[in-house]
Every structure is written in structure tokens, then in C-alpha cells.
Design a protein around this motif. Structure first.
Motif, short mmCIF file in Angstrom:
data_model
loop_
_atom_site.label_atom_id
_atom_site.label_comp_id
_atom_site.label_asym_id
_atom_site.label_seq_id
_atom_site.Cartn_x
_atom_site.Cartn_y
_atom_site.Cartn_z
N VAL A 1 -116.99 -17.40 -18.18
CA VAL A 1 -116.90 -16.67 -19.44
C VAL A 1 -117.26 -15.04 -19.43
CG1 VAL A 1 -117.93 -16.69 -21.71
CG2 VAL A 1 -117.58 -18.75 -20.47
N THR A 2 -118.48 -14.77 -18.46
CA THR A 2 -118.96 -13.33 -18.44
C THR A 2 -117.50 -12.46 -17.81
OG1 THR A 2 -121.14 -13.90 -18.29
CG2 THR A 2 -120.39 -11.87 -17.43
N LEU A 3 -116.95 -12.98 -16.81
CA LEU A 3 -115.88 -12.34 -16.30
C LEU A 3 -114.73 -12.17 -17.23
CD1 LEU A 3 -114.42 -11.41 -13.76
CD2 LEU A 3 -113.76 -13.41 -13.18
N VAL A 4 -114.39 -13.17 -18.01
CA VAL A 4 -113.38 -13.17 -18.90
C VAL A 4 -113.69 -11.97 -19.91
CG1 VAL A 4 -112.20 -14.38 -21.12
CG2 VAL A 4 -112.44 -15.40 -18.57
N ARG A 5 -115.01 -12.11 -20.56
CA ARG A 5 -115.27 -10.93 -21.48
C ARG A 5 -114.99 -9.64 -21.02
NH1 ARG A 5 -121.12 -13.72 -22.81
NH2 ARG A 5 -120.40 -15.47 -24.21
N LYS A 6 -115.50 -9.57 -19.59
CA LYS A 6 -115.14 -8.19 -19.05
C LYS A 6 -113.79 -7.69 -18.81
CE LYS A 6 -119.42 -8.04 -16.26
NZ LYS A 6 -119.92 -7.90 -15.22
N ILE A 7 -112.94 -8.71 -18.66
CA ILE A 7 -111.44 -8.57 -18.30
C ILE A 7 -110.77 -8.30 -19.80
CG2 ILE A 7 -109.30 -9.82 -18.11
CD1 ILE A 7 -110.69 -11.37 -15.96
N ILE A 8 -111.15 -8.79 -20.84
CA ILE A 8 -110.71 -8.41 -22.30
C ILE A 8 -111.18 -7.29 -22.58
CG2 ILE A 8 -110.98 -9.18 -24.80
CD1 ILE A 8 -111.00 -12.23 -23.52
N GLU A 9 -112.57 -6.92 -22.40
CA GLU A 9 -112.91 -5.65 -22.80
C GLU A 9 -112.15 -4.58 -21.98
OE1 GLU A 9 -117.09 -6.17 -22.10
OE2 GLU A 9 -117.42 -7.50 -23.92
N ALA A 10 -111.86 -4.92 -20.82
CA ALA A 10 -111.18 -3.69 -19.92
C ALA A 10 -109.47 -3.57 -20.73
CB ALA A 10 -110.95 -4.35 -18.62
N GLY A 11 -109.26 -4.42 -21.45
CA GLY A 11 -108.20 -4.02 -22.21
C GLY A 11 -107.05 -4.97 -22.08
N ILE A 12 -107.22 -6.11 -21.34
CA ILE A 12 -106.20 -7.17 -21.19
C ILE A 12 -106.01 -8.08 -22.43
CG2 ILE A 12 -105.51 -9.30 -19.70
CD1 ILE A 12 -105.13 -6.60 -18.31
N GLU A 13 -104.90 -8.30 -23.04
CA GLU A 13 -104.59 -8.97 -24.23
C GLU A 13 -105.28 -10.67 -23.92
OE1 GLU A 13 -103.58 -8.21 -27.24
OE2 GLU A 13 -103.20 -6.07 -26.74
N VAL A 14 -105.75 -10.92 -24.91
CA VAL A 14 -106.62 -12.26 -24.98
C VAL A 14 -105.44 -13.42 -24.75
CG1 VAL A 14 -106.36 -12.74 -27.33
CG2 VAL A 14 -108.18 -13.94 -26.04
N ASP A 15 -104.25 -13.31 -25.14
CA ASP A 15 -102.94 -14.15 -24.99
C ASP A 15 -102.23 -14.20 -23.76
OD1 ASP A 15 -103.67 -15.77 -27.49
OD2 ASP A 15 -102.91 -14.18 -28.61
#
Length: 326
Positions: A1-15
Motif C-alpha cells: 500500500v505504501t508503494l502504491v501511495r508513492k506511485i499515485i503521488e508521483a502522478g500516475i493515474e489511479v485507474d
């Protein structure tokens, strides 16, 4: 989950959909199908789109773009119910109850419609993307899991008369879930739907047929020849047996054609024989095979006829009370 948060915060769309042309399941759907519920809830908190549609997910392909809930329903997988609960209990689904219930917008299929269709419209997903998908056969489909999934949906959405009697789009002849359950010869689904008092069995589709009409049309009386003009075997639809002849049966179409002929009325006296009566007679001959679908269909016809009689009795009692009050 932490990794996913970082990916989304880096600008990758959640979908995570690169282009509109790609038929890809969303990360939310992948997470749910892999029972990664913490990850799924994190994606939902990040406003993952539960209404995003795609054709394929995991091992299945569907006929038209279908939402996340639709793919969970159609999969009939053993883990579907906890996956559905994660989805349905989130605030996005609760706020948009009616939209969540529509799982295939193109044909206006609700979650009920998709569930009761069971194996119909479900295909094996082909990994290379080039071969044609292979349609599921009835024997491949897990009807036990299908029943549990429909039961879960009924607990969540079944209190609404409008939802349980909702119609499909014109592409599927404006049919209700009960129509589609009969069309799929899904006995368990018919039983569950009939347990709902708000279910209206009198609704007709765009062809003017009720669910009971569809059941009669699908009947095949094994090893019985229609002695009318069509000469079809097995005799299709409703079976009319002559009580004055040793062995004379005709189908509904031939019965209607002959009914207005005076000569026919003088010669024959017809009474209807149900599919159950035909099947019961066939069971006495161990050499005769009765398809399982026709055995289920005979039960479906019996259930629908019993419900029709009950509804008529309730209506008569209601009218009688109204007259007493007057």
C-alpha cells in the motif's frame, strides 16, 4: 500500500489507463480479483472509478464493456462475495446506488440481469488477443456460486421494487431479471427471485411475452412427435394431447392453426400436457434421455404457474375486500 501511495503521488493515474483504446482492467479490479483488499480500499480512498468498464478481466471476456461489479458477478468465482462487499460498502457506491447497480451501460444490464444470465455472454479470455474467445458452456459454469452471488445482490439491492423489476435495453427485448433467468434456465435464480414479494411476474418484454411465456417456448417434449403440419420432434413449446385418439399430440403453433377448423374440433378433444408430465412418463423408460435443462425447465414452469395462481388469488381477495368496504 505504501508503494502504491508513492506511485499515485508521483502522478500516475489511479485507474492507470494509458489510452481509451486499451481494453485493460483497472488496478482496482485486479486488486479485488487477487483478494488484495487493503490495496483495493486504498485505491477506493484515492477515488478509483468503480464505474470504469472493460471487456476482459482475469480469465474471462464479456460481450460488452462491463463495470468492476459486473466482472465480479460474471466470474462466479468462490471469492466473489467478499470482493463485492469491499466494493459495495465504500462511500462511492453508497452515494450513487442506482448507477452502481447498472453494470453494463450499453444494454442497460443491472447486476441482477448479469447474475441470472449465468454462463450466457461469458467467454474464455484468449491470452494472445488474436484468437476468438470461446463461449462458456453450461456445464463449465458454477451455478452454486452463481446462486450465492445473486443472493448477496438481493440482500444489497433487492428491497427496491424498481430494481428487481428493472428492464434491459431494447437489444435484449426490454426483459426483466426473471425473463433472463428463465432464458438461461437458471432454476436457482428463478427460485431466489420468486421469494421476493415485490417481483412482478406479469411484466411483458418488447415481444409481449411474460417469463412464463418464455419458459413454455423453451420446452422440448423429448421423443414426442407433433402430429400437426410442422411434424417436429421433439415437440416444441406447449403440448396438446388428444384424449380421444390413441396417440395424437400437437404443438402450440399447430394447435392454434387447427383450433378454428370445425372438422378438427369434431375429431379431436385436446387437453394440455405439461413438460413435467412428459418428463415423468419418459423417466419410466430408462433408455430415454432427458436433458438436465428440460428437467430444470419443468420445475421453473411449475414455480411460475404456482406464483401466477397465488397472485390471482391475492388479487381476487383484494377485490372482494374492496367490495365489502364499498
Amino acid at each position: 500500500v505504501t508503494l502504491v501511495r508513492k506511485i499515485i503521488e508521483a502522478g500516475i493515474e489511479v485507474d492507470a489507463q494509458p489510452t481509451e483504446l486499451d481494453d485493460l482492467e483497472t488496478p482496482l479490479l485486479v486488486a479485488l480479483k487477487n483478494n488484495a483488499f487493503n490495496l483495493a480500499q486504498e485505491l477506493l480512498r484515492r477515488d478509483a472509478n468503480i464505474h470504469y468498464t472493460c471487456f476482459s478481466s482475469s480469465f474471462i471476456t464479456l460481450e460488452h464493456p462491463t463495470t468492476v461489479l459486473g466482472h465480479l458477478v460474471a466470474s462466479a468465482a468462490r471469492g466473489s462475495i467478499p470482493r463485492m462487499r469491499v466494493l459495495l460498502n465504500n462511500p462511492q457506491a453508497a452515494q450513487d446506488h442506482a448507477t452502481t447497480f447498472i453494470v453494463e451501460p450499453e444494454r442497460q444490464l443491472t447486476a441482477f440481469h448479469l447474475a441470472v444470465r449465468a454462463h450466457k455472454g461469458v467467454f474464455d479470455r484468449i491470452p494472445d488477443g488474436k484468437s476468438s474467445p470461446v463461449a462458456y458452456e453450461r456445464a463449465q459454469y458454477d451455478f452454486v456460486q452463481n446462486r450465492d452471488i445473486l443472493n448477496e445482490l438481493l440482500q444489497h439491492f433487492g428491497s427496491s421494487e424498481g430494481l428487481i423489476n428493472a428492464r434491459t435495453g431494447e437489444a435484449l427485448f426490454c426483459r426483466t431479471a426473471l425473463h433472463l433467468a428463465v432464458d438461461a434456465i437458471n432454476l436457482s435464480a428463478v427460485e431466489l427471485l420468486l421469494d421476493r414479494g415485490s417481483l412482478d411476474t406479469s411484466i411483458q418484454d418488447s415481444n409481449g411475452q411474460t417469463a412464463l411465456d418464455l419458459a413454455h417456448v423453451a420446452a422440448l417434449h423429448q421423443d414426442i412427435l407433433c402430429d400437426g403440419p410442422c411434424q417436429r420432434i421433439p415437440l416444441p413449446g406447449r403440448r396438446w394431447h388428444c384424449t380421444t385418439c390413441p396417440d395424437h399430440d400437437i404443438c402450440q403453433t399447430c394447435y392454434q392453426a387447427l383450433h378454428n377448423e370445425q372438422d378438427s374440433r369434431d375429431i379431436h378433444t385436446f387437453e394440455e400436457m405439461s413438460l413435467k408430465q412428459t418428463n415423468d412418463a419418459a423417466k419410466k423408460d430408462h433408455k430415454r434421455h432427458i436433458p438436465a435443462e428440460q428437467l430444470d425447465l419443468a420445475q421453473i414452469i411449475g414455480l411460475l404457474q404456482s406464483r401466477l395462481i397465488r397472485d390471482e388469488q391475492v388479487m381476487d381477495a383484494t377485490h372482494a375486500l374492496e367490495e365489502l368496504h364499498v
